[in-house]
Scaffold this motif. Structure first.
Motif, short mmCIF file in Angstrom:
data_model
loop_
_atom_site.label_atom_id
_atom_site.label_comp_id
_atom_site.label_asym_id
_atom_site.label_seq_id
_atom_site.Cartn_x
_atom_site.Cartn_y
_atom_site.Cartn_z
N ILE A 1 3.13 -2.30 21.12
CA ILE A 1 1.99 -1.49 21.56
C ILE A 1 1.93 -0.18 20.79
CG2 ILE A 1 1.07 -0.19 23.53
CD1 ILE A 1 2.10 -2.52 25.31
N ALA A 2 3.07 0.44 20.55
CA ALA A 2 3.07 1.68 19.76
C ALA A 2 2.56 1.42 18.35
CB ALA A 2 4.48 2.26 19.71
N SER A 3 2.96 0.29 17.74
CA SER A 3 2.47 -0.05 16.40
C SER A 3 0.97 -0.28 16.42
CB SER A 3 3.19 -1.30 15.89
OG SER A 3 4.58 -1.09 15.78
N GLY A 4 0.48 -0.97 17.45
CA GLY A 4 -0.95 -1.24 17.54
C GLY A 4 -1.77 0.02 17.72
N LEU A 5 -1.27 0.93 18.55
CA LEU A 5 -1.99 2.18 18.78
C LEU A 5 -2.00 3.05 17.53
CD1 LEU A 5 -3.46 4.08 20.72
CD2 LEU A 5 -1.22 4.92 21.48
N LEU A 6 -0.86 3.15 16.87
CA LEU A 6 -0.77 3.96 15.65
C LEU A 6 -1.66 3.38 14.55
CD1 LEU A 6 0.54 6.27 14.07
CD2 LEU A 6 2.39 4.70 13.45
N ALA A 7 -1.62 2.06 14.37
CA ALA A 7 -2.45 1.43 13.34
C ALA A 7 -3.93 1.66 13.63
CB ALA A 7 -2.15 -0.06 13.28
N CYS A 8 -4.31 1.58 14.89
CA CYS A 8 -5.69 1.79 15.28
C CYS A 8 -6.17 3.19 14.92
CB CYS A 8 -5.82 1.55 16.79
SG CYS A 8 -7.43 1.94 17.49
N ILE A 9 -5.40 4.19 15.31
CA ILE A 9 -5.81 5.58 15.08
C ILE A 9 -5.84 5.90 13.58
CG2 ILE A 9 -5.12 7.99 15.41
CD1 ILE A 9 -4.15 7.15 18.21
N LEU A 10 -4.83 5.42 12.84
CA LEU A 10 -4.82 5.69 11.40
C LEU A 10 -6.01 5.04 10.70
CD1 LEU A 10 -1.02 5.34 10.52
CD2 LEU A 10 -2.37 7.43 10.67
N GLN A 11 -6.37 3.84 11.11
CA GLN A 11 -7.52 3.18 10.49
C GLN A 11 -8.82 3.92 10.82
OE1 GLN A 11 -7.66 -1.25 10.63
NE2 GLN A 11 -5.59 -1.10 11.48
N TRP A 12 -8.89 4.50 11.98
CA TRP A 12 -10.10 5.21 12.38
C TRP A 12 -10.36 6.47 11.56
CZ3 TRP A 12 -9.56 4.51 18.40
CH2 TRP A 12 -10.20 3.33 18.76
N PHE A 13 -9.39 6.93 10.80
CA PHE A 13 -9.65 8.05 9.88
C PHE A 13 -10.69 7.65 8.83
CE2 PHE A 13 -5.87 10.03 11.62
CZ PHE A 13 -6.10 11.38 11.45
N GLY A 14 -10.76 6.36 8.51
CA GLY A 14 -11.69 5.89 7.49
C GLY A 14 -13.10 5.75 8.03
N HIS A 15 -14.07 6.22 7.27
CA HIS A 15 -15.47 6.09 7.67
C HIS A 15 -15.88 4.62 7.66
CE1 HIS A 15 -19.88 6.03 6.79
NE2 HIS A 15 -19.85 6.85 7.83
N GLY A 16 -16.64 4.23 8.67
CA GLY A 16 -17.13 2.86 8.75
C GLY A 16 -16.19 1.90 9.44
N VAL A 17 -15.00 2.36 9.82
CA VAL A 17 -14.07 1.53 10.58
C VAL A 17 -14.44 1.64 12.06
CG1 VAL A 17 -11.67 1.08 11.17
CG2 VAL A 17 -12.26 1.93 8.88
N SER A 18 -14.52 0.50 12.74
CA SER A 18 -14.99 0.55 14.13
C SER A 18 -14.05 -0.22 15.05
CB SER A 18 -16.42 0.01 14.21
OG SER A 18 -16.49 -1.30 13.68
N GLY A 19 -14.62 -0.98 15.97
CA GLY A 19 -13.84 -1.57 17.05
C GLY A 19 -12.77 -2.54 16.62
N ASN A 20 -12.91 -3.19 15.46
CA ASN A 20 -11.90 -4.18 15.08
C ASN A 20 -10.54 -3.56 14.80
OD1 ASN A 20 -12.75 -2.98 12.69
ND2 ASN A 20 -12.69 -4.87 11.51
N ALA A 21 -10.49 -2.25 14.51
CA ALA A 21 -9.20 -1.59 14.32
C ALA A 21 -8.38 -1.59 15.60
CB ALA A 21 -9.41 -0.15 13.84
N GLU A 22 -9.05 -1.78 16.73
CA GLU A 22 -8.41 -1.75 18.04
C GLU A 22 -7.84 -3.11 18.45
OE1 GLU A 22 -9.82 -0.17 22.47
OE2 GLU A 22 -11.26 -0.39 20.83
N PHE A 23 -8.15 -4.16 17.72
CA PHE A 23 -7.82 -5.50 18.19
C PHE A 23 -6.32 -5.77 18.20
CE2 PHE A 23 -12.17 -7.59 17.09
CZ PHE A 23 -12.78 -6.76 18.01
#
Length: 458
Positions: free
Chosen positions: A282-304
């Motif tokens: 879960i920690a890996s998933g949360l960290l990966a999600c937030i880091l990907q969200w720094f990029g413009h155009g990244v949306s809900g799939n980063a949360e999967f």
């Protein structure tokens, strides 16, 4: 089913029924020739190219781009040759991917806890929250969910072999395959590698190095097959900013409750294998999600990745809930009932209610049919235009038989990174003899999903 059995199984049954209910909308919507999500037509164009043996990665001076790895395009393109239009085949693959992930969550929980009931609960919650809250990716021509299914299969295999003390090389190699299906699926490989290092020490070196070499070999094969354009496309221009994180982070409200429930159990049982593994995942998933969200155009799939991890986390919590702080005070049955009630309430209390509108509102259904008719009118207009045409709705241009000639995302990122201006982009498109077509915004996912407004309508 006896009253006692119903008492024991009602939580996952209710969540399973909710999952089926929420799935009704995206499955029904999948039949329409509409752009559900902006990448649908983009993916279909590239799937066409893969199936026909045309280049997947355009030259860097082209107005198009492809920053996805190649496997999904070849797989869906091959299926399209058998079953028909890649657009609709990709949608079917998305549904299959979702259901496969649910099955994998069931098996992962059972391996970690021995509880099939916990596995059913976690799997049902996963499908329910995805079908409820990620409708732009469910039954949509996008490779994300099928990629999650590949990674989920590798995770189940990894957990089984880890429990048996067997080699984990095979699961790690399958994760490499998943990475060449979709490149942002990182939480499961990170978790597996970290778990190996933490639990086996130096013995982790062999499977990690082997999978690392496989990854490098795959990249080398891509460069050999597609040339340097592969690297240039994968490293596409993108604007990065903390503001992009702030734009997306509110979306975590949907899964936050499951995170809190799992954390309350895991923090009270830090020595359990299931608690330690799910904490890492879960920690890996949360960290990966937030880091990907720094990029413009990244949306809900980063949360999967995170939602998959939480599906396993909520499943192991349900299985061993008697060991939680609350479970020791009110009992396992009462705690499971309370878990189910709050998770169900979080799913159903919302203004956006597509499935309810699908059932009760003829006007809502008519709006979707009308959107398809508008798209078909756009297709007729584009078909009559000579030469290349740039559509913001690529489903329309593709259905009209036009080439993929302009990628709006690439153009937007050139502007946002300061490498071009809007005037530069317009001049470039004009110089290449491309006609810009303004699609009717109602030829896509533009319907009103407010239940309260529908109920107030005469």
């Amino acid at each position: 089913m006896s009253p006692e059995s119903l008492r024991r199984h009602w939580p996952w049954i209710v969540l399973g029924l909710l999952a089926c209910y929420f799935l009704a909308w995206p499955i029904w919507r999948a039949q329409f020739l509409l752009e559900i999500w902006p990448t649908e037509g983009w993916n279909a164009y590239l799937q066409d190219a893969a199936a026909e043996g045309r280049p997947l990665y355009p030259p860097l001076d082209a107005l198009t781009a492809n920053n996805y790895p190649p496997l999904s395009f070849y797989a869906v393109g091959a299926l399209g040759k058998i079953f028909g239009d890649n657009l609709f085949v990709g949608r079917a693959v998305s549904i299959a991917g979702l259901l496969c992930v649910a099955i994998e969550i069931f098996y992962a929980v059972r391996i970690l806890t021995g509880s099939p009931t916990g596995g059913l609960f976690g799997a049902a919650w996963y499908v329910a929250i995805m079908a409820r809250n990620s409708t732009t990716y469910i039954a949509t021509n996008d490779p994300q969910l099928a990629g999650e299914a590949i990674m989920g299969a590798a995770l189940v295999w990894f957990l089984a072999r880890d429990k048996a003390g067997m080699s984990r090389c095979g699961p790690l190699l399958l994760m490499v395959v998943g990475g060449f299906w979709k490149h942002n699926l990182v939480a499961i490989p990170i978790t597996a590698v970290a778990w190996l290092i933490l639990t086996t020490g130096r013995r982790a070196a062999r499977p990690i190095l082997l999978s690392g070499f496989a990854c490098l070999a795959g990249l080398g094969l891509c460069v050999a097959s597609f040339g340097n354009d592969f690297i240039g496309n994968m490293l596409a221009n993108r604007q990065y900013a903390f503001a992009n994180v702030l734009t997306n982070i509110g979306h975590l409200q949907w899964s936050a409750l499951a995170l809190v429930i799992w954390a309350g159990w895991a923090l009270y049982n830090p020595d359990l294998r299931a608690a330690r593994f799910t904490a890492l995942h879960i920690a890996s998933g949360l960290l990966a999600c937030i880091l990907q969200w720094f990029g413009h155009g990244v949306s809900g799939n980063a949360e999967f990745d995170l939602i998959l991890a939480l599906g396993i986390g909520i499943g192991v919590t349900f299985a061993d809930v008697e060991m939680s702080w609350l479970g020791r005070r009110i009992g396992a049955a009462g705690t499971r009932d309370l878990m189910t009630i709050v998770l169900v309430l979080r799913l159903v209390i919302a203004e956006r209610q597509e499935t309810a509108l699908l059932i009760i509102s003829p006007d809502f259904r008519a709006t979707v049919w009308q959107a398809q008719r508008i798209a078909q009118q756009d297709i007729t207009v584009v078909l009559a235009i000579d030469g290349d045409v740039a559509c913001s709705n690529k489903v329309v241009c593709r259905a009209a038989g036009k080439r993929f000639v302009v990628d709006e995302f690439k153009m937007e990122e050139l502007v946002m990174t300061g490498k071009a201006t809007d005037a530069d982009i317009s001049a470039l498109i004009k110089s290449r003899g491309i006609t810009n077509f303004t699609n009717n915004p109602k030829a896509g996912d533009s319907w009103n999903t407010s239940l309260s407004q529908a109920l107030r309508s005469p």
